[in-house]
Design a protein around this motif. Structure first.
Motif, mmCIF file in Angstrom:
data_model
loop_
_atom_site.group_PDB
_atom_site.id
_atom_site.type_symbol
_atom_site.label_atom_id
_atom_site.label_comp_id
_atom_site.label_asym_id
_atom_site.label_seq_id
_atom_site.Cartn_x
_atom_site.Cartn_y
_atom_site.Cartn_z
ATOM 1 N N LEU A 14 29.054 60.309 -5.273
ATOM 2 C CA LEU A 14 29.315 61.548 -6.012
ATOM 3 C C LEU A 14 28.405 61.708 -7.223
ATOM 4 C CD1 LEU A 14 33.222 61.431 -5.931
ATOM 5 C CD2 LEU A 14 31.702 62.759 -4.432
ATOM 6 N N GLY A 15 27.863 60.614 -7.719
ATOM 7 C CA GLY A 15 26.956 60.680 -8.854
ATOM 8 C C GLY A 15 27.626 60.998 -10.169
ATOM 9 N N ILE A 16 28.932 60.750 -10.260
ATOM 10 C CA ILE A 16 29.668 61.075 -11.486
ATOM 11 C C ILE A 16 30.099 59.805 -12.198
ATOM 12 C CG2 ILE A 16 30.459 63.309 -10.643
ATOM 13 C CD1 ILE A 16 33.126 62.045 -9.891
ATOM 14 N N GLU A 17 30.269 59.911 -13.521
ATOM 15 C CA GLU A 17 30.702 58.771 -14.318
ATOM 16 C C GLU A 17 32.214 58.672 -14.386
ATOM 17 O OE1 GLU A 17 28.881 59.389 -18.098
ATOM 18 O OE2 GLU A 17 26.966 58.506 -17.483
ATOM 19 N N ARG A 18 32.879 59.812 -14.337
ATOM 20 C CA ARG A 18 34.331 59.860 -14.458
ATOM 21 C C ARG A 18 34.921 60.732 -13.369
ATOM 22 N NH1 ARG A 18 36.434 58.289 -19.357
ATOM 23 N NH2 ARG A 18 34.904 57.665 -20.930
ATOM 24 N N LEU A 19 36.079 60.345 -12.868
ATOM 25 C CA LEU A 19 36.763 61.162 -11.870
ATOM 26 C C LEU A 19 37.091 62.539 -12.427
ATOM 27 C CD1 LEU A 19 38.099 61.441 -9.103
ATOM 28 C CD2 LEU A 19 40.118 60.280 -10.038
ATOM 29 N N GLN A 20 37.254 62.632 -13.714
ATOM 30 C CA GLN A 20 37.519 63.900 -14.383
ATOM 31 C C GLN A 20 36.525 64.985 -13.962
ATOM 32 O OE1 GLN A 20 36.474 64.159 -18.626
ATOM 33 N NE2 GLN A 20 38.631 64.614 -19.010
ATOM 34 N N SER B 117 37.065 55.796 -14.794
ATOM 35 C CA SER B 117 35.601 55.821 -14.801
ATOM 36 C C SER B 117 35.053 54.788 -13.823
ATOM 37 C CB SER B 117 35.066 55.548 -16.215
ATOM 38 O OG SER B 117 35.547 54.311 -16.703
ATOM 39 N N PHE B 118 33.797 54.987 -13.440
ATOM 40 C CA PHE B 118 33.174 54.150 -12.412
ATOM 41 C C PHE B 118 32.314 53.054 -13.045
ATOM 42 C CE2 PHE B 118 34.082 58.251 -10.438
ATOM 43 C CZ PHE B 118 34.815 57.828 -9.339
ATOM 44 N N ASP C 249 24.901 51.459 -13.161
ATOM 45 C CA ASP C 249 24.696 52.593 -14.064
ATOM 46 C C ASP C 249 25.985 53.352 -14.375
ATOM 47 O OD1 ASP C 249 21.924 52.057 -14.065
ATOM 48 O OD2 ASP C 249 21.683 53.199 -12.219
ATOM 49 N N GLY C 250 27.141 52.792 -13.995
ATOM 50 C CA GLY C 250 28.403 53.426 -14.320
ATOM 51 C C GLY C 250 28.635 54.742 -13.622
ATOM 52 N N ARG C 251 28.029 54.931 -12.444
ATOM 53 C CA ARG C 251 28.194 56.176 -11.688
ATOM 54 C C ARG C 251 28.607 55.863 -10.257
ATOM 55 N NH1 ARG C 251 26.255 60.882 -13.803
ATOM 56 N NH2 ARG C 251 25.079 60.688 -15.767
ATOM 57 N N ASP C 252 29.493 56.696 -9.725
ATOM 58 C CA ASP C 252 29.821 56.557 -8.316
ATOM 59 C C ASP C 252 28.561 56.830 -7.497
ATOM 60 O OD1 ASP C 252 32.092 56.586 -6.108
ATOM 61 O OD2 ASP C 252 30.704 58.213 -5.650
ATOM 62 N N PRO C 253 28.191 55.940 -6.576
ATOM 63 C CA PRO C 253 26.910 56.074 -5.886
ATOM 64 C C PRO C 253 26.839 57.251 -4.915
ATOM 65 C CG PRO C 253 28.160 54.233 -4.994
ATOM 66 C CD PRO C 253 28.895 54.696 -6.210
ATOM 67 N N PRO D 55 30.260 67.403 -0.419
ATOM 68 C CA PRO D 55 29.251 68.457 -0.598
ATOM 69 C C PRO D 55 29.411 69.259 -1.883
ATOM 70 C CG PRO D 55 30.020 68.426 1.675
ATOM 71 C CD PRO D 55 30.914 67.509 0.904
ATOM 72 N N SER D 56 30.641 69.597 -2.241
ATOM 73 C CA SER D 56 30.865 70.423 -3.434
ATOM 74 C C SER D 56 31.153 69.602 -4.673
ATOM 75 C CB SER D 56 32.039 71.388 -3.197
ATOM 76 O OG SER D 56 33.265 70.677 -3.106
ATOM 77 N N GLY D 57 31.548 68.344 -4.491
ATOM 78 C CA GLY D 57 31.917 67.503 -5.623
ATOM 79 C C GLY D 57 33.279 67.815 -6.210
ATOM 80 N N GLN D 58 34.057 68.664 -5.528
ATOM 81 C CA GLN D 58 35.363 69.070 -6.031
ATOM 82 C C GLN D 58 36.472 68.167 -5.494
ATOM 83 O OE1 GLN D 58 36.368 73.195 -5.437
ATOM 84 N NE2 GLN D 58 34.219 73.825 -5.434
#
Length: 327
Positions: A87-93, A75-76, A81-85, A116-119
């Motif tokens: 990708l905007g995600i909290e967890r790599l999952q 996790s980030f 705010d605990g989010r990757d700045p 772009p896709s977040g994948q």
């Protein structure tokens, strides 16, 4: 885990590659991908070092997960705010599930994520660093070293495989062994290979040729963690690294080389292993030692000759946002 109690690493990673010709559907493009790592992880540390040495920072951004994770994911928690700045995600999952909502395997670092896709594109740590050396050449910095020279690839591959089987992975097999037989086998394998490496490096500065290569990167990330976690936490205790004169000097030499020691965060390394591995350290207590001041003492390995970067030059200092605490 084998029937004999031996830890068996799952090596089935997402096999896609980011290549110059985009043959897997992922062409090399500046700014398109984000390298996700954790300072604690030795496999991710390889990618951090190679990116630094090749000077890919301007074209390949890096997200850094915190040192502690649960069964779901890295996790980030180090980010606001605990989010990757990016990708905007909290967890790599989340990036793995965008690729495959039913992704069945472990969520591992390092990973390349398509912004772009977040994948997630791939988490094949062994191939990722090789591709950074061979597929991203158009974006290497001026003076970047040749970490995987074509004329030495067979020897680099051979040494790297021995190091992976008997050192990189063997420390985990010692630590996660579920039987005395499995532990004894892994312990013997590990220290036999460390003896072999000591002999190899007694009269040559680097593992293959006279410059730093991929083989050195792969060995360094285990050796630099040896006394901090593997000696005690994983019971790899025939000797400490500091009691193996050749390997201690070799690892200090690399540590003091730009691009290596400036990627190492000992507090995060210790926090990860001692907190996450509850089956090994149920108390979760993180040791205060060992003393790390010795990493900056003279190593005298330059007397063996060799040119760390070959015809190239050292990388510049890390970007401000990627600096680690000084020793």
């Amino acid at each position: 885990m084998s029937d004999k109690g031996e830890y068996q690493r799952d090596l089935n990673y997402i096999p896609d590659r980011i290549t110059a010709d985009g043959r897997d559907g992922w062409p090399v493009e500046p700014g398109r991908y984000r390298l996700i790592v954790a300072r604690a992880c030795p496999w991710a540390n390889r990618a951090v070092i190679v990116r630094r040495l090749l000077g890919l920072e301007p074209v390949l951004s890096m997200g850094i997960a915190g040192p502690v994770h649960d069964e779901r994911s890295w996790s980030f928690d180090l980010d606001p705010d605990g989010r990757d700045p990016v990708l905007g995600i909290e967890r790599l999952q989340e990036a793995f599930f965008k690729r495959d909502p039913d992704y069945p395997r472990g969520i591992t670092v390092p990973a390349f994520v398509d912004v772009p896709s977040g994948q997630v594109v791939t988490n094949d740590f062994a191939q990722m660093t090789l591709d950074m050396s061979t597929e991203w050449t158009a974006y290497h910095r001026a003076g970047a070293p040749e970490l995987y020279p074509e004329k030495l690839r067979d020897e680099i591959d051979d040494v790297a495989q021995k190091v992976f089987t008997d050192v990189n992975n063997a420390v985990y097999q010692c630590g996660f062994a579920r039987s005395q037989e499995a532990y004894d086998h892994s312990y013997t394998k590990l220290f036999s290979r460390l003896d072999w490496l000591s002999e190899r490096l007694a009269d040559q500065r680097y593992l293959v040729g006279d410059t730093i290569t991929e083989a050195d990167v792969r060995l360094f990330t285990t050796l630099v963690r040896f006394d901090a976690v593997y000696h005690g936490h994983f019971k790899c205790n025939r000797q400490k690294l500091t009691e193996l004169p050749v390997l201690w000097a070799y690892t200090r030499d690399l540590f003091q080389t730009p691009g290596f020691g400036d990627t190492i965060d000992f507090p995060q390394i210790k926090e990860h292993y001692y907190v996450v591995h509850k089956n090994v350290n149920p108390s979760g207590i993180v040791p205060l030692g060992p003393d790390v001041s010795g990493w900056l003492t003279p190593h005298d390995r330059e007397q063996l000759g060799g040119r760390p970067f070959g015809d190239g030059t050292p990388p510049g200092p890390p970007v401000e946002s990627e600096r680690v605490p000084a020793l």
